[in-house]
Design a protein around this motif. Structure first.
Motif, mmCIF file in Angstrom:
data_model
loop_
_atom_site.group_PDB
_atom_site.id
_atom_site.type_symbol
_atom_site.label_atom_id
_atom_site.label_comp_id
_atom_site.label_asym_id
_atom_site.label_seq_id
_atom_site.Cartn_x
_atom_site.Cartn_y
_atom_site.Cartn_z
ATOM 1 N N UNK A 1 14.996 77.138 -26.202
ATOM 2 C CA UNK A 1 13.975 75.955 -26.163
ATOM 3 C C UNK A 1 13.440 75.664 -24.663
ATOM 4 N N UNK A 2 14.457 76.239 -23.723
ATOM 5 C CA UNK A 2 14.018 75.939 -22.086
ATOM 6 C C UNK A 2 12.936 77.093 -21.855
ATOM 7 N N UNK A 3 13.244 78.252 -22.360
ATOM 8 C CA UNK A 3 12.455 79.212 -22.072
ATOM 9 C C UNK A 3 11.068 78.946 -22.738
ATOM 10 N N UNK A 4 10.954 78.376 -23.916
ATOM 11 C CA UNK A 4 9.579 78.047 -24.720
ATOM 12 C C UNK A 4 9.176 77.125 -23.985
ATOM 13 N N UNK A 5 9.608 75.757 -23.694
ATOM 14 C CA UNK A 5 9.097 74.976 -22.781
ATOM 15 C C UNK A 5 8.497 75.426 -21.340
ATOM 16 N N UNK A 6 9.295 76.222 -20.616
ATOM 17 C CA UNK A 6 8.851 76.606 -19.460
ATOM 18 C C UNK A 6 7.264 77.482 -19.602
ATOM 19 N N UNK A 7 7.537 78.413 -20.519
ATOM 20 C CA UNK A 7 6.269 79.199 -20.841
ATOM 21 C C UNK A 7 5.076 78.507 -21.278
ATOM 22 N N UNK A 8 5.408 77.368 -21.998
ATOM 23 C CA UNK A 8 4.384 76.521 -22.603
ATOM 24 C C UNK A 8 3.710 75.539 -21.315
ATOM 25 N N UNK A 9 4.412 75.285 -20.572
ATOM 26 C CA UNK A 9 4.063 74.407 -19.197
ATOM 27 C C UNK A 9 3.514 75.605 -18.339
ATOM 28 N N UNK A 10 3.831 76.631 -18.396
ATOM 29 C CA UNK A 10 3.066 77.588 -17.440
ATOM 30 C C UNK A 10 1.720 78.094 -17.725
ATOM 31 N N UNK A 11 1.458 78.048 -19.312
ATOM 32 C CA UNK A 11 0.286 78.463 -19.660
ATOM 33 C C UNK A 11 -0.693 77.096 -19.901
ATOM 34 N N UNK B 1 -5.257 73.498 -18.283
ATOM 35 C CA UNK B 1 -5.514 72.123 -18.039
ATOM 36 C C UNK B 1 -5.932 71.907 -16.673
ATOM 37 N N UNK B 2 -6.620 70.810 -16.384
ATOM 38 C CA UNK B 2 -6.799 70.072 -14.840
ATOM 39 C C UNK B 2 -5.593 69.267 -14.582
ATOM 40 N N UNK B 3 -5.379 68.954 -13.278
ATOM 41 C CA UNK B 3 -4.194 68.121 -12.894
ATOM 42 C C UNK B 3 -3.944 66.880 -13.846
ATOM 43 N N UNK B 4 -4.966 66.128 -14.200
ATOM 44 C CA UNK B 4 -4.852 64.940 -14.855
ATOM 45 C C UNK B 4 -4.581 65.273 -16.443
ATOM 46 N N UNK B 5 -5.052 66.247 -16.964
ATOM 47 C CA UNK B 5 -4.821 66.555 -18.274
ATOM 48 C C UNK B 5 -3.216 67.262 -18.150
#
Length: 119
Positions: free
Chosen positions: A82-92, A97-101
């Motif tokens: 779960x942690x790896x999936x979240x980290x990978x998702x957030x990196x992509x 996305x821009x900063x606000x998005x």
């Protein structure tokens, strides 16, 4: 004899109820890892362009698949997945996305994970 029969019936019904609750808990646990969302509404909430929406959709499909794999794992391995999936998702998503998005997406993801008991 009648009392013995009543005790046996009571014990069987309690055992069946316990097993039913355990199966329901496992089903609910697997449902918590289902990350499918209404992409159109999420895109509107994040104010995504068409190009962003296509990329976002593909990354989210990968994230959802990884979370489903994590749901099938056990114990520490599940939390690591779960942690790896979240980290990978957030990196992509940081790339797409821009900063606000991105800030809004992180907030929505945190709320979703917290509400589902995954964080």
């Amino acid at each position: 004899m009648k009392r013995l029969f009543m005790v046996v019936v009571a014990m069987l019904s309690m055992t069946m109820t316990f097993a039913e609750n355990e199966n329901a808990a496992n089903l609910n646990n697997a449902e918590a890892y289902n990350m499918t969302v209404n992409m159109k509404k999420l895109g509107q909430a994040l104010n995504l362009s068409k190009d962003q929406m296509e990329s976002f959709s593909e990354v989210h499909k990968t994230f959802s698949a990884e979370m489903q794999f994590a749901a099938q794992a056990s114990g520490e391995e599940r939390q690591t997945m779960v942690n790896n999936a979240i980290k990978k998702d957030l990196a992509w998503m940081d790339y797409i996305l821009n900063n606000e998005q991105y800030r809004r997406y992180v907030m929505l993801l945190n709320v979703t994970l917290t509400n589902r008991g995954l964080k």
